[in-house]
Design a protein around this motif. Structure first.
Motif, PDB file in Angstrom:
ATOM      1  N   GLY A 142       0.787  -1.228   0.000  1.00  0.00           N
ATOM      2  CA  GLY A 142       0.000   0.000   0.000  1.00  0.00           C
ATOM      3  C   GLY A 142       0.819   1.277   0.000  1.00  0.00           C
ATOM      4  N   ARG A 143       2.144   1.172   0.110  1.00  0.00           N
ATOM      5  CA  ARG A 143       2.983   2.367   0.079  1.00  0.00           C
ATOM      6  C   ARG A 143       3.312   2.729  -1.362  1.00  0.00           C
ATOM      7  NH1 ARG A 143       7.019  -0.014   4.763  1.00  0.00           N
ATOM      8  NH2 ARG A 143       5.388  -0.311   6.339  1.00  0.00           N
ATOM      9  N   SER A 144       3.654   3.979  -1.600  1.00  0.00           N
ATOM     10  CA  SER A 144       3.795   4.406  -2.985  1.00  0.00           C
ATOM     11  C   SER A 144       4.913   5.421  -3.184  1.00  0.00           C
ATOM     12  CB  SER A 144       2.473   5.010  -3.478  1.00  0.00           C
ATOM     13  OG  SER A 144       2.174   6.205  -2.752  1.00  0.00           O
ATOM     14  N   ILE A 145       5.322   5.565  -4.452  1.00  0.00           N
ATOM     15  CA  ILE A 145       6.274   6.593  -4.865  1.00  0.00           C
ATOM     16  C   ILE A 145       5.699   7.295  -6.093  1.00  0.00           C
ATOM     17  CG2 ILE A 145       8.347   5.485  -3.948  1.00  0.00           C
ATOM     18  CD1 ILE A 145       8.896   4.421  -6.812  1.00  0.00           C
ATOM     19  N   PHE A 146       6.093   8.542  -6.293  1.00  0.00           N
ATOM     20  CA  PHE A 146       5.629   9.324  -7.439  1.00  0.00           C
ATOM     21  C   PHE A 146       6.810   9.608  -8.354  1.00  0.00           C
ATOM     22  CE2 PHE A 146       5.054  13.540  -9.435  1.00  0.00           C
ATOM     23  CZ  PHE A 146       3.922  13.268 -10.209  1.00  0.00           C
ATOM     24  N   LEU A 147       6.641   9.317  -9.652  1.00  0.00           N
ATOM     25  CA  LEU A 147       7.668   9.608 -10.647  1.00  0.00           C
ATOM     26  C   LEU A 147       7.123  10.654 -11.616  1.00  0.00           C
ATOM     27  CD1 LEU A 147       8.548   6.762  -9.526  1.00  0.00           C
ATOM     28  CD2 LEU A 147       9.580   6.371 -11.764  1.00  0.00           C
ATOM     29  N   PRO A 148       7.737  11.830 -11.664  1.00  0.00           N
ATOM     30  CA  PRO A 148       7.243  12.863 -12.579  1.00  0.00           C
ATOM     31  C   PRO A 148       7.507  12.502 -14.042  1.00  0.00           C
ATOM     32  CG  PRO A 148       9.278  13.572 -11.536  1.00  0.00           C
ATOM     33  CD  PRO A 148       8.878  12.296 -10.855  1.00  0.00           C
ATOM     34  N   ALA A 149       6.591  12.925 -14.908  1.00  0.00           N
ATOM     35  CA  ALA A 149       6.765  12.721 -16.355  1.00  0.00           C
ATOM     36  C   ALA A 149       7.585  13.901 -16.873  1.00  0.00           C
ATOM     37  CB  ALA A 149       5.401  12.647 -17.039  1.00  0.00           C
ATOM     38  N   SER A 150       8.883  13.766 -16.771  1.00  0.00           N
ATOM     39  CA  SER A 150       9.780  14.888 -17.047  1.00  0.00           C
ATOM     40  C   SER A 150      10.443  14.840 -18.416  1.00  0.00           C
ATOM     41  CB  SER A 150      10.859  14.962 -15.959  1.00  0.00           C
ATOM     42  OG  SER A 150      10.258  15.151 -14.691  1.00  0.00           O
ATOM     43  N   GLY A 151      10.010  13.892 -19.275  1.00  0.00           N
ATOM     44  CA  GLY A 151      10.549  13.839 -20.623  1.00  0.00           C
ATOM     45  C   GLY A 151      12.004  13.411 -20.663  1.00  0.00           C
ATOM     46  N   TYR A 152      12.722  13.837 -21.697  1.00  0.00           N
ATOM     47  CA  TYR A 152      14.145  13.501 -21.851  1.00  0.00           C
ATOM     48  C   TYR A 152      14.834  14.612 -22.627  1.00  0.00           C
ATOM     49  CZ  TYR A 152      13.440  12.373 -26.805  1.00  0.00           C
ATOM     50  OH  TYR A 152      13.154  12.451 -28.156  1.00  0.00           O
ATOM     51  N   ARG A 153      16.149  14.588 -22.633  1.00  0.00           N
ATOM     52  CA  ARG A 153      16.927  15.570 -23.385  1.00  0.00           C
ATOM     53  C   ARG A 153      17.635  14.887 -24.550  1.00  0.00           C
ATOM     54  NH1 ARG A 153      17.411  20.655 -21.821  1.00  0.00           N
ATOM     55  NH2 ARG A 153      16.718  21.232 -19.722  1.00  0.00           N
ATOM     56  N   GLY A 154      17.401  15.419 -25.738  1.00  0.00           N
ATOM     57  CA  GLY A 154      18.074  14.949 -26.949  1.00  0.00           C
ATOM     58  C   GLY A 154      18.652  16.162 -27.647  1.00  0.00           C
ATOM     59  N   GLY A 155      19.922  16.107 -28.012  1.00  0.00           N
ATOM     60  CA  GLY A 155      20.576  17.312 -28.537  1.00  0.00           C
ATOM     61  C   GLY A 155      20.586  18.377 -27.455  1.00  0.00           C
ATOM     62  N   ASP A 156      20.124  19.576 -27.794  1.00  0.00           N
ATOM     63  CA  ASP A 156      20.079  20.658 -26.805  1.00  0.00           C
ATOM     64  C   ASP A 156      18.650  20.977 -26.374  1.00  0.00           C
ATOM     65  OD1 ASP A 156      19.155  21.774 -29.134  1.00  0.00           O
ATOM     66  OD2 ASP A 156      20.587  23.444 -29.177  1.00  0.00           O
ATOM     67  N   ARG A 157      17.735  20.034 -26.606  1.00  0.00           N
ATOM     68  CA  ARG A 157      16.316  20.285 -26.329  1.00  0.00           C
ATOM     69  C   ARG A 157      15.777  19.360 -25.233  1.00  0.00           C
ATOM     70  NH1 ARG A 157      12.967  19.861 -31.723  1.00  0.00           N
ATOM     71  NH2 ARG A 157      11.349  20.415 -30.205  1.00  0.00           N
ATOM     72  N   LEU A 158      14.783  19.884 -24.503  1.00  0.00           N
ATOM     73  CA  LEU A 158      14.024  19.079 -23.542  1.00  0.00           C
ATOM     74  C   LEU A 158      12.729  18.665 -24.239  1.00  0.00           C
ATOM     75  CD1 LEU A 158      13.427  17.906 -20.746  1.00  0.00           C
ATOM     76  CD2 LEU A 158      12.559  20.165 -20.064  1.00  0.00           C
ATOM     77  N   ASN A 159      12.496  17.367 -24.335  1.00  0.00           N
ATOM     78  CA  ASN A 159      11.352  16.845 -25.083  1.00  0.00           C
ATOM     79  C   ASN A 159      10.346  16.132 -24.181  1.00  0.00           C
ATOM     80  OD1 ASN A 159      12.594  17.276 -27.897  1.00  0.00           O
ATOM     81  ND2 ASN A 159      14.120  15.945 -26.919  1.00  0.00           N
ATOM     82  N   ASP A 160       9.066  16.275 -24.507  1.00  0.00           N
ATOM     83  CA  ASP A 160       7.960  15.486 -23.924  1.00  0.00           C
ATOM     84  C   ASP A 160       7.754  15.706 -22.424  1.00  0.00           C
ATOM     85  OD1 ASP A 160       7.654  14.381 -26.466  1.00  0.00           O
ATOM     86  OD2 ASP A 160       8.927  12.640 -25.982  1.00  0.00           O
ATOM     87  N   ARG A 161       8.220  16.808 -21.892  1.00  0.00           N
ATOM     88  CA  ARG A 161       8.020  17.054 -20.458  1.00  0.00           C
ATOM     89  C   ARG A 161       6.526  17.214 -20.166  1.00  0.00           C
ATOM     90  NH1 ARG A 161       8.162  21.079 -16.369  1.00  0.00           N
ATOM     91  NH2 ARG A 161       9.440  20.425 -14.586  1.00  0.00           N
ATOM     92  N   GLY A 162       6.050  16.534 -19.113  1.00  0.00           N
ATOM     93  CA  GLY A 162       4.636  16.564 -18.756  1.00  0.00           C
ATOM     94  C   GLY A 162       3.811  15.500 -19.458  1.00  0.00           C
ATOM     95  N   GLU A 163       4.442  14.766 -20.402  1.00  0.00           N
ATOM     96  CA  GLU A 163       3.719  13.745 -21.157  1.00  0.00           C
ATOM     97  C   GLU A 163       4.302  12.343 -20.982  1.00  0.00           C
ATOM     98  OE1 GLU A 163       3.428  14.852 -25.254  1.00  0.00           O
ATOM     99  OE2 GLU A 163       2.740  16.894 -24.822  1.00  0.00           O
ATOM    100  N   TYR A 164       5.621  12.272 -20.913  1.00  0.00           N
ATOM    101  CA  TYR A 164       6.287  10.968 -20.831  1.00  0.00           C
ATOM    102  C   TYR A 164       7.328  10.960 -19.697  1.00  0.00           C
ATOM    103  CZ  TYR A 164       4.343  10.243 -25.500  1.00  0.00           C
ATOM    104  OH  TYR A 164       3.479  10.110 -26.573  1.00  0.00           O
ATOM    105  N   GLY A 165       7.463   9.769 -19.129  1.00  0.00           N
ATOM    106  CA  GLY A 165       8.524   9.550 -18.140  1.00  0.00           C
ATOM    107  C   GLY A 165       9.554   8.590 -18.711  1.00  0.00           C
ATOM    108  N   ASN A 166      10.832   8.906 -18.542  1.00  0.00           N
ATOM    109  CA  ASN A 166      11.930   8.068 -19.060  1.00  0.00           C
ATOM    110  C   ASN A 166      12.994   7.913 -17.974  1.00  0.00           C
ATOM    111  OD1 ASN A 166      11.587   7.918 -22.315  1.00  0.00           O
ATOM    112  ND2 ASN A 166      10.822   9.877 -21.550  1.00  0.00           N
ATOM    113  N   TYR A 167      13.125   6.714 -17.437  1.00  0.00           N
ATOM    114  CA  TYR A 167      14.026   6.492 -16.295  1.00  0.00           C
ATOM    115  C   TYR A 167      15.006   5.359 -16.617  1.00  0.00           C
ATOM    116  CZ  TYR A 167      11.177   9.615 -13.490  1.00  0.00           C
ATOM    117  OH  TYR A 167      10.535  10.728 -13.006  1.00  0.00           O
ATOM    118  N   TRP A 168      16.293   5.703 -16.611  1.00  0.00           N
ATOM    119  CA  TRP A 168      17.331   4.721 -16.925  1.00  0.00           C
ATOM    120  C   TRP A 168      17.378   3.578 -15.910  1.00  0.00           C
ATOM    121  CZ3 TRP A 168      18.898   4.542 -21.544  1.00  0.00           C
ATOM    122  CH2 TRP A 168      19.414   5.627 -22.262  1.00  0.00           C
ATOM    123  N   SER A 169      17.657   2.384 -16.421  1.00  0.00           N
ATOM    124  CA  SER A 169      18.141   1.292 -15.573  1.00  0.00           C
ATOM    125  C   SER A 169      19.651   1.259 -15.748  1.00  0.00           C
ATOM    126  CB  SER A 169      17.535  -0.064 -16.009  1.00  0.00           C
ATOM    127  OG  SER A 169      18.223  -0.570 -17.154  1.00  0.00           O
ATOM    128  N   GLY A 170      20.326   0.410 -14.961  1.00  0.00           N
ATOM    129  CA  GLY A 170      21.772   0.282 -15.102  1.00  0.00           C
ATOM    130  C   GLY A 170      22.163  -0.890 -15.989  1.00  0.00           C
TER     131      GLY A 170
END
Length: 261
Positions: free
Chosen positions: A195-223
């Motif tokens: 029942g416990r939870s965490i929140f992950l913001p949909a902060s998009g990603y950076r490609g080139g010199d731009r920030l893309n898809d912020r507020g629409e998609y979440g992209n989180y690296w694994s190792g």
């Protein structure tokens, strides 16, 4: 004449008696003093030192290993990060916020896979572990979790590290997730079996010199490096419809949500 003989006999008798008497005397020999044996000094018995009771060595307290940060049901205060126990089968605990963020809804830093600093341009030409193209990507490990290439471990230390592919898969499969908003920031809330939870913001990603898809998609690296192509790595991907795992090129700047065990 007769008188003379008598006188001679008398004198002779007297002399004879005197000699006999002298000869009959018992001359006690000088007593040799008994040799008193030298008194051997009584040998003083060696004093047996009192047996000092063996001192029981003080028990050295066992060294307590460095404690893993305490896990919580939810963030107890504003001193982030906190370790949240979602009740996952693996025992994995997830951080309440991203690397570089000061609270759960903040973006934090965007990092190319294996790099530990942010930058202004994310391309193959600027990627640290290739020679300008995807085909020249160098192998820095099939898993970089807990290594010098792990930004979570480098920045936060201790037992914090990037999640493995199996751990992002477990988060997706074992938790319920819903699209929601926290303080005006869109993202997904993952609720564990307990029942416990965490929140992950949909902060998009950076490609080139731009920030893309912020507020629409979440992209989180694994190792974990992608198995079929060394230029890619696995990540947790979500939008307002669903959450899933996928892989993308290592050059892009994406977010990192640390884990601990």
């Amino acid at each position: 004449m007769t008188r003379t003989i008598l006188t001679f006999l008398l004198l002779f008798s007297l002399a004879f008696c005197a000699n006999a008497q002298e000869a009959g005397k018992y001359v006690r020999p000088k007593s040799t003093p008994k040799s008193t044996p030298k008194s051997t000094p009584k040998s003083t018995p060696k004093s047996t030192p009192k047996s000092t009771p063996k001192s029981t060595p003080k028990s050295t307290p066992k060294s307590t290993p460095k404690s893993t940060p305490k896990s919580y049901q939810t963030c107890p205060d504003g001193n982030h990060p906190h370790m949240i126990d979602l009740g996952l089968p693996s025992g994995t605990k997830w951080a309440c916020c991203n690397v570089g963020a000061s609270k759960p809804e903040d973006d934090g830093g965007y990092y190319a896979w294996g790099e530990t600093t942010t930058k202004s341009d994310y391309t193959w030409e600027t990627y640290k572990y290739c020679d300008g193209t995807a085909k020249t990507c160098r192998n820095i490990g099939k898993s970089i979790c807990g290594t010098q290439y792990d930004v979570a471990h480098v920045k936060w230390g201790g037992s914090w590290r990037m999640p493995s592919f199996d751990q992002i898969k477990e988060l997706k499969v074992k938790c319920k997730s819903e699209w929601t908003t926290v303080n005006g920031v869109s993202g997904r809330r993952f609720t564990g079996p307990n029942g416990r939870s965490i929140f992950l913001p949909a902060s998009g990603y950076r490609g080139g010199d731009r920030l893309n898809d912020r507020g629409e998609y979440g992209n989180y690296w694994s190792g974990t490096q992608y198995t079929s192509d060394a230029s890619g790595a696995y990540l947790l991907y979500f939008d307002s419809d669903k959450a899933d795992w996928y892989y993308y090129g290592r050059r892009d700047g994406r977010l990192v949500r640390p884990v601990a065990e």
